[in-house]
Write a protein that holds these residues in place. Structure first.
Motif, short mmCIF file in Angstrom:
data_model
loop_
_atom_site.label_atom_id
_atom_site.label_comp_id
_atom_site.label_asym_id
_atom_site.label_seq_id
_atom_site.Cartn_x
_atom_site.Cartn_y
_atom_site.Cartn_z
N ALA A 37 0.05 7.10 2.38
CA ALA A 37 -1.09 7.84 2.92
C ALA A 37 -1.00 9.33 2.64
CB ALA A 37 -1.19 7.58 4.43
N ARG A 38 0.18 9.84 2.28
CA ARG A 38 0.29 11.25 1.91
C ARG A 38 -0.39 11.53 0.56
NH1 ARG A 38 5.85 10.51 3.43
NH2 ARG A 38 6.52 10.87 1.26
N TYR A 39 -0.63 10.47 -0.22
CA TYR A 39 -1.17 10.65 -1.56
C TYR A 39 -2.52 9.98 -1.77
CZ TYR A 39 3.63 12.05 -2.52
OH TYR A 39 4.86 12.68 -2.50
N GLN A 40 -2.83 8.96 -0.96
CA GLN A 40 -4.07 8.21 -1.15
C GLN A 40 -4.77 8.04 0.20
OE1 GLN A 40 -5.49 7.35 -3.89
NE2 GLN A 40 -3.91 7.22 -5.46
N PRO A 41 -6.11 8.14 0.22
CA PRO A 41 -6.85 7.87 1.45
C PRO A 41 -6.87 6.37 1.72
CG PRO A 41 -8.38 8.30 -0.34
CD PRO A 41 -7.00 8.54 -0.90
N LEU A 42 -6.53 5.97 2.94
CA LEU A 42 -6.41 4.54 3.27
C LEU A 42 -7.31 4.19 4.44
CD1 LEU A 42 -2.50 4.19 3.11
CD2 LEU A 42 -4.15 3.78 1.27
N ALA A 43 -8.46 3.61 4.13
CA ALA A 43 -9.35 3.09 5.17
C ALA A 43 -9.05 1.59 5.29
CB ALA A 43 -10.81 3.33 4.81
N ILE A 44 -8.07 1.25 6.12
CA ILE A 44 -7.53 -0.11 6.15
C ILE A 44 -8.44 -1.02 6.97
CG2 ILE A 44 -5.56 -1.53 6.84
CD1 ILE A 44 -3.79 0.95 6.47
N ALA A 45 -8.91 -2.08 6.32
CA ALA A 45 -9.72 -3.09 7.00
C ALA A 45 -8.88 -4.29 7.42
CB ALA A 45 -10.85 -3.56 6.09
N THR A 46 -7.90 -4.63 6.60
CA THR A 46 -7.02 -5.76 6.91
C THR A 46 -5.68 -5.55 6.24
OG1 THR A 46 -6.92 -8.19 6.99
CG2 THR A 46 -7.70 -7.20 4.93
N LYS A 47 -4.67 -6.20 6.75
CA LYS A 47 -3.35 -6.09 6.13
C LYS A 47 -2.61 -7.41 6.28
CE LYS A 47 -2.00 -2.72 8.87
NZ LYS A 47 -1.17 -1.69 9.59
N ARG A 48 -1.70 -7.65 5.34
CA ARG A 48 -0.80 -8.80 5.43
C ARG A 48 0.61 -8.33 5.11
NH1 ARG A 48 -1.22 -14.34 1.82
NH2 ARG A 48 -0.73 -12.87 0.15
N ILE A 49 1.53 -8.55 6.05
CA ILE A 49 2.92 -8.12 5.89
C ILE A 49 3.79 -9.37 5.80
CG2 ILE A 49 4.74 -6.65 6.79
CD1 ILE A 49 2.04 -5.23 6.30
N THR A 50 4.61 -9.43 4.76
CA THR A 50 5.47 -10.60 4.53
C THR A 50 6.93 -10.15 4.49
OG1 THR A 50 3.70 -11.58 3.18
CG2 THR A 50 5.88 -12.61 3.07
N SER A 51 7.72 -10.64 5.43
CA SER A 51 9.12 -10.25 5.54
C SER A 51 10.00 -11.24 4.78
CB SER A 51 9.54 -10.23 7.00
OG SER A 51 9.64 -11.55 7.50
N PRO A 52 11.29 -10.91 4.59
CA PRO A 52 12.20 -11.90 4.00
C PRO A 52 12.20 -13.23 4.77
CG PRO A 52 13.22 -9.74 3.97
CD PRO A 52 11.95 -9.59 4.75
N LYS A 53 12.10 -13.18 6.10
CA LYS A 53 12.04 -14.41 6.88
C LYS A 53 10.78 -15.20 6.54
CE LYS A 53 12.04 -16.16 11.64
NZ LYS A 53 12.05 -15.80 13.09
N ASP A 54 9.65 -14.50 6.36
CA ASP A 54 8.41 -15.18 6.00
C ASP A 54 8.53 -15.81 4.61
OD1 ASP A 54 7.18 -14.32 8.38
OD2 ASP A 54 6.61 -12.42 7.45
#
Length: 482
Positions: free
Chosen positions: A401-418
């Motif tokens: 976000a310091r370099y790009q504008p982020l208008a976040i509508a949705t997100k998906r986070i995948t961990s090593p456990k996932d």
């Protein structure tokens, strides 16, 4: 004798390829996939109108994919059109210098003495491509289209063997005079999770392929690859069973006789192809008493690839970065810092914007961003709580976000456990075996258990769609004795 009935564990690209090859030979094939969709790591998911990758992010070495499809009797260009990514990568160095790698050898240095440094880098790239392109062609048109054999490598590439001494960093230091250019070129292979001084020198063919043949996206996204394979497999009479986890590969009298599903059903077969990793096959899918000692040792000594946290953002605003993939990196000798957790403020990171070359993957006016951030490799999988995932992801998103504008509508986070539980990746390691694994650490297509064959990344040197397809072809060919 050709088998009549074969079962395949796993419905990724390698399993589908194996199924197609066998079905064309008149073999009855049943494929069992634990997830509710096929494609494995070469698939996509639609999340709130955004098409997110489930693994593979682009097609590299398109000529190798053409060879793989041809072995399956498919016309890749007709069935799977590819869109070339005009600007695959840009790297931003600590002093703000930006180095952009375009296709067809186009490069640009934006910074102090940019024009003269660009001219020097261009000339050095031409010499590097000239040096390595003959070996790239041997790999693509010959060596990688057959099961790996040291004898074959020596017979086909003996003139080039002196080049293969040392590591990727050594070769970049020999070939490129500008330390910042070396850093940008080293970043091409950081996806492996290894710094350049631990990356085998032969992986420079990936850099040469990027410069020569570019990177590509299939029309419709990466999931189009598996959709073509699935459609072909079904048309040839292959049976597909999704949401059907396999509990055991049945071994009777020292031979694979079929599967036991998690619902208790037994499936008889003349032979089994497992596209689960070699580690999962011999540690989870076969009763310990039936695992050959050689395979026990290979599982115990398997050098795993790195783990990572995947962050995928669906934005309502349109990002237009300098390239499909953008790196914020230190100099080459310090790039291990990007591959390790950065406590506090994250300085070094990479992000990819698949909507830069293919905007239709997001709703109109929107964008997709994909990031992979380094994690503590010693953190147990069970430690990846939702809170830990969110905190790790938030730090990486704040850096972007310091370099790009982020208008976040949705997100998906995948961990090593996932990755371990949802994608069935052994130990949460994103590639299975490390890219530095020696040939003797890979798993054989033909196993010591009669009637059991393996496909997938742990059987094949390299990563990507084409190598996944070929691994399935090799296992099928071995099974029917071709």
């Amino acid at each position: 004798m050709k088998p009549n009935n074969v079962v395949i564990v796993g419905g990724g690209a390698s399993g589908l390829a194996a199924g197609i090859h066998l079905a064309r030979q008149g073999v009855r094939v049943k494929l069992f996939e634990a997830r509710d969709t096929l494609g494995g790591c070469c698939s996509t998911s639609n999340v709130d109108g955004y098409t997110f990758n489930n693994g593979a992010m682009f097609v590299a070495v398109p000529r190798l994919l053409d060879h793989a499809f041809a072995r399956l009797g498919l016309d890749r260009s007709a069935l799977l059109p590819l869109r070339r990514i005009a600007t695959p990568q840009a790297s931003v160095l600590p002093d703000g210098t930006k180095i952009t790698l375009g296709d067809r050898h186009r490069v640009r240095v934006d910074g102090e003495r940019g024009d003269s440094r660009t001219a020097t880098l261009q000339a050095e790239i031409e010499r590097c491509v000239s040096k390595w392109n003959p070996l790239l062609k041997i790999f693509i048109d010959d060596l990688l289209t057959q099961p790996m054999s040291i004898a074959r490598v020596i017979s086909k590439a003996w003139r080039h063997l002196p080049k293969l001494r040392g590591n990727f960093a050594d070769e970049l230091k020999r070939s490129f005079s500008d330390p910042q250019a070396r850093a940008a070129l080293a970043a091409v292979t950081l996806y492996t999770g290894l710094p350049a001084d631990r990356t085998p020198v032969f992986l420079i063919v990936g850099l040469i392929s990027l410069l020569e043949d570019g990177l590509h996206l299939p029309e419709g996204g990466m999931g189009s690859v598996s959709r073509v394979l699935e459609t072909t497999f079904r048309q040839l009479g292959g049976e597909v069973h999704t949401s059907t986890p396999v509990a055991r590969i049945r071994i009777e009298g020292g031979r694979a006789r079929g599967l036991t599903l998690e619902n208790g059903e037994d499936i008889a077969a003349d032979a089994v192809i497992s596209t689960a990793s070699g580690m999962s096959t011999f540690s989870r899918l076969i009763e310990p008493a039936n695992v050959p000692r050689a395979m026990q040792r290979r599982v115990q000594r398997a050098p795993l690839s790195h783990r990572t946290l995947s962050i995928q953002l669906g934005l309502t605003n349109s990002l237009q970065p300098a390239a499909h993939s953008v790196n914020h990196i230190p100099l080459m000798d310090e790039q291990q810092r990007l591959l390790a957790p950065q406590p506090g403020r994250i300085e070094w990171f990479n992000y990819t914007v698949p909507t830069q070359p293919m905007p239709e993957l997001a709703p109109s006016g929107g964008s997709i961003v994909e990031m992979f951030t380094a994690v503590d490799e010693h953190l147990p999988l069970d430690a990846w709580s939702e809170e830990t995932k969110a905190a790790t992801a938030d730090a990486a998103i704040a850096a972007l976000a310091r370099y790009q504008p982020l208008a976040i509508a949705t997100k998906r986070i995948t961990s090593p456990k996932d990755y371990a539980e949802g994608m069935h990746l052994f130990g949460g390691a994103v590639y299975g075996l490390s890219p530095a694994a020696r040939p003797d650490q890979q798993f054989p297509h033909v196993t010591p258990v009669d009637g059991l064959y393996l496909a997938g990344q742990t059987t094949y040197p390299g990563f990507g769609v084409a190598t996944s397809v070929f691994s399935g072809v090799f296992a099928a060919e071995a099974l029917i004795g071709q």
